[in-house]
Design a protein around this motif. Structure first.
Motif, short mmCIF file in Angstrom:
data_model
loop_
_atom_site.label_atom_id
_atom_site.label_comp_id
_atom_site.label_asym_id
_atom_site.label_seq_id
_atom_site.Cartn_x
_atom_site.Cartn_y
_atom_site.Cartn_z
N ALA A 75 38.56 18.98 49.59
CA ALA A 75 38.18 20.16 48.93
C ALA A 75 38.56 21.18 50.22
CB ALA A 75 36.90 20.39 48.48
N THR A 76 38.65 20.88 51.29
CA THR A 76 38.69 22.08 52.51
C THR A 76 39.63 21.54 53.37
OG1 THR A 76 36.99 20.95 53.64
CG2 THR A 76 36.10 22.65 51.94
N GLU A 77 39.79 22.14 54.39
CA GLU A 77 40.54 21.96 55.71
C GLU A 77 39.61 21.43 56.77
OE1 GLU A 77 43.48 24.62 57.20
OE2 GLU A 77 43.71 25.73 55.25
N PHE A 78 40.06 20.75 57.82
CA PHE A 78 39.32 20.24 58.88
C PHE A 78 38.74 21.53 59.55
CE2 PHE A 78 41.79 16.36 58.01
CZ PHE A 78 40.61 15.45 57.76
N PHE A 109 32.89 12.17 74.72
CA PHE A 109 33.91 11.35 75.54
C PHE A 109 35.48 11.67 75.24
CE2 PHE A 109 29.96 8.50 75.52
CZ PHE A 109 29.35 8.95 76.96
N GLY A 110 35.83 12.92 75.17
CA GLY A 110 37.26 13.26 74.83
C GLY A 110 37.51 13.09 73.58
N GLU A 111 36.73 12.42 72.57
CA GLU A 111 37.06 12.25 71.28
C GLU A 111 36.53 13.28 70.28
OE1 GLU A 111 36.55 8.47 67.94
OE2 GLU A 111 35.67 8.45 69.76
N GLY A 112 37.45 13.89 69.56
CA GLY A 112 37.01 15.17 68.58
C GLY A 112 36.52 14.64 67.43
N PHE A 113 35.45 15.30 66.80
CA PHE A 113 35.01 15.10 65.42
C PHE A 113 35.19 16.33 64.46
CE2 PHE A 113 33.12 11.59 68.02
CZ PHE A 113 33.20 10.54 67.41
N TYR A 114 35.54 16.12 63.24
CA TYR A 114 35.93 17.26 62.65
C TYR A 114 35.17 16.92 61.25
CZ TYR A 114 39.47 18.76 65.92
OH TYR A 114 40.04 19.16 66.87
N MET A 115 34.81 18.21 60.59
CA MET A 115 34.20 18.09 59.11
C MET A 115 35.06 18.39 58.12
SD MET A 115 31.06 17.00 60.26
CE MET A 115 30.28 17.52 58.28
N VAL A 116 35.13 17.69 56.97
CA VAL A 116 36.14 18.20 55.83
C VAL A 116 34.94 17.81 54.62
CG1 VAL A 116 37.01 15.95 55.47
CG2 VAL A 116 38.06 17.92 54.59
N GLU A 117 35.16 18.73 53.39
CA GLU A 117 34.31 18.26 52.15
C GLU A 117 35.13 17.79 51.07
OE1 GLU A 117 32.38 21.80 51.01
OE2 GLU A 117 30.64 21.76 52.77
N VAL A 118 34.67 16.79 50.41
CA VAL A 118 35.31 15.99 49.30
C VAL A 118 34.46 16.40 48.07
CG1 VAL A 118 35.96 13.78 48.51
CG2 VAL A 118 36.25 14.54 50.93
N GLU A 119 35.25 16.48 47.10
CA GLU A 119 34.46 16.66 45.58
C GLU A 119 34.78 15.35 45.18
OE1 GLU A 119 36.77 19.54 43.73
OE2 GLU A 119 35.87 21.00 44.60
N VAL A 120 33.46 14.76 44.74
CA VAL A 120 33.26 13.42 44.18
C VAL A 120 32.90 13.52 42.71
CG1 VAL A 120 32.41 11.11 44.21
CG2 VAL A 120 32.97 12.40 46.30
N ILE A 131 30.63 16.64 49.12
CA ILE A 131 30.13 15.80 50.12
C ILE A 131 30.72 15.84 51.45
CG2 ILE A 131 29.66 13.46 50.84
CD1 ILE A 131 29.41 12.59 47.90
N PRO A 132 30.14 16.39 52.52
CA PRO A 132 30.65 16.34 53.78
C PRO A 132 30.87 15.23 54.60
CG PRO A 132 28.04 16.96 53.94
CD PRO A 132 28.54 16.50 52.68
N LEU A 133 32.05 15.10 55.04
CA LEU A 133 32.48 14.09 55.86
C LEU A 133 32.84 14.26 57.31
CD1 LEU A 133 35.40 12.48 53.78
CD2 LEU A 133 32.98 12.18 53.39
N MET A 134 32.42 13.66 58.13
CA MET A 134 32.62 13.74 59.44
C MET A 134 33.53 12.38 60.03
SD MET A 134 30.04 13.97 63.00
CE MET A 134 29.16 15.39 62.37
N ILE A 135 34.70 13.13 60.64
CA ILE A 135 35.93 12.29 60.78
C ILE A 135 36.42 12.18 62.15
CG2 ILE A 135 38.19 11.27 60.00
CD1 ILE A 135 37.41 12.23 57.53
N SER A 136 36.62 10.95 63.07
CA SER A 136 37.41 11.08 64.26
C SER A 136 38.53 11.84 64.29
CB SER A 136 37.03 10.00 64.90
OG SER A 136 38.02 9.83 66.18
N GLU A 137 39.21 12.45 65.03
CA GLU A 137 40.57 12.83 65.04
C GLU A 137 41.55 11.74 65.71
OE1 GLU A 137 41.00 15.42 68.28
OE2 GLU A 137 40.20 13.97 69.90
N ARG A 138 41.00 10.21 65.90
CA ARG A 138 41.62 9.35 65.93
C ARG A 138 41.84 8.31 64.90
NH1 ARG A 138 38.35 7.04 71.41
NH2 ARG A 138 38.71 8.74 72.69
N LEU A 139 41.11 8.94 63.54
CA LEU A 139 41.38 8.15 62.21
C LEU A 139 42.57 8.93 61.32
CD1 LEU A 139 37.91 7.14 61.08
CD2 LEU A 139 39.67 5.84 61.84
N ILE A 140 42.62 10.14 61.57
CA ILE A 140 43.65 11.06 60.79
C ILE A 140 44.18 12.10 61.61
CG2 ILE A 140 41.83 12.42 59.87
CD1 ILE A 140 43.06 12.17 56.99
#
Length: 214
Positions: free
Chosen positions: A18-21, A28-39, A49-58
């Motif tokens: 539902a949103t951009e990151f 330790f150099g790994e960035g984490f980003y928030m994005v919202e999902v409509e369920v 629902i808010p998701l926290m996702i590593s930049e290494r996953l997507i």
């Protein structure tokens, strides 16, 4: 040890981005980003629902708004200090993510399993129409001595059962994460719309394992 701990907090979410990151923090150099999902719920209403996702996953530089995803992870909490007090902030910490070709049909799109300890006396009440409700706060242990504090809401027979729980008792439950809008009064003349998150419980049981929740 850590694998066993992680089993006590398992979430699966399927929904529409539902949103951009937006950047949250770096470890330790790994960035984490928030994005919202409509369920979708079975009632066709939606939870956001808010998701926290590593930049290494997507690739967090891309805009995936409108695409359907499935994620697996844990429901996590942290305290954010604001307005002279701490506010509990909740999000799904994503460990796996995949894209879906079509919209999920509303069944099994939102599932959470928690194994933790009652850390606050349950609040039992009835609505004006007589529906029974109990609010629980569950402490779910994480590796390295940390815990997540998850608000849960029970209904009907589950609420009556949960009203007898005592602080420190070991509980396992199955449910879904839901979002709820409320209005926060900022001052005499100012209000603000906010969203609260909690677990709506479908099944729960008290276990006989005797262990402290701290």
């Amino acid at each position: 040890m850590s694998d066993k701990i992680i089993e006590n907090n398992q979430v699966t979410i399927m929904g529409k981005v539902a949103t951009e990151f937006s950047f949250s923090h770096e470890v330790f150099g790994e960035g984490f980003y928030m994005v919202e999902v409509e369920v979708k719920r079975l009632s066709n209403s939606e939870d956001r629902i808010p998701l926290m996702i590593s930049e290494r996953l997507i690739d967090v530089t891309q805009d995936y708004t409108g695409e359907y995803i499935m994620v697996h992870g844990q429901f996590r909490s942290y305290n954010r200090h604001e307005e002279q007090k701490n506010r509990l902030v909740l999000s799904v910490f994503v460990r796996e993510i995949s894209f879906m070709e079509e919209e999920p049909d509303g069944t099994k799109t939102n599932s959470i399993w928690l194994d933790g300890y009652i850390c606050k006396e349950p609040i039992y009440r009835k609505t004006p129409l007589g529906r029974e409700i109990a609010d629980l706060l569950l402490a779910v242990n994480r590796p390295y001595g940390k815990s997540d504090y998850i608000p849960c809401i029970c209904w009907g027979r589950n609420a009556r059962y949960a009203s007898g729980f005592e602080v420190g008792e070991h509980v396992q439950l199955l449910g879904r994460i839901q979002s709820r809008e409320y209005v926060k009064r900022i001052s005499d003349t100012e209000t603000e719309k906010r969203i609260a998150y909690e677990v709506s419980v479908s099944k729960l049981e008290k276990t006989l394992i005797d262990s402290a929740y701290i």
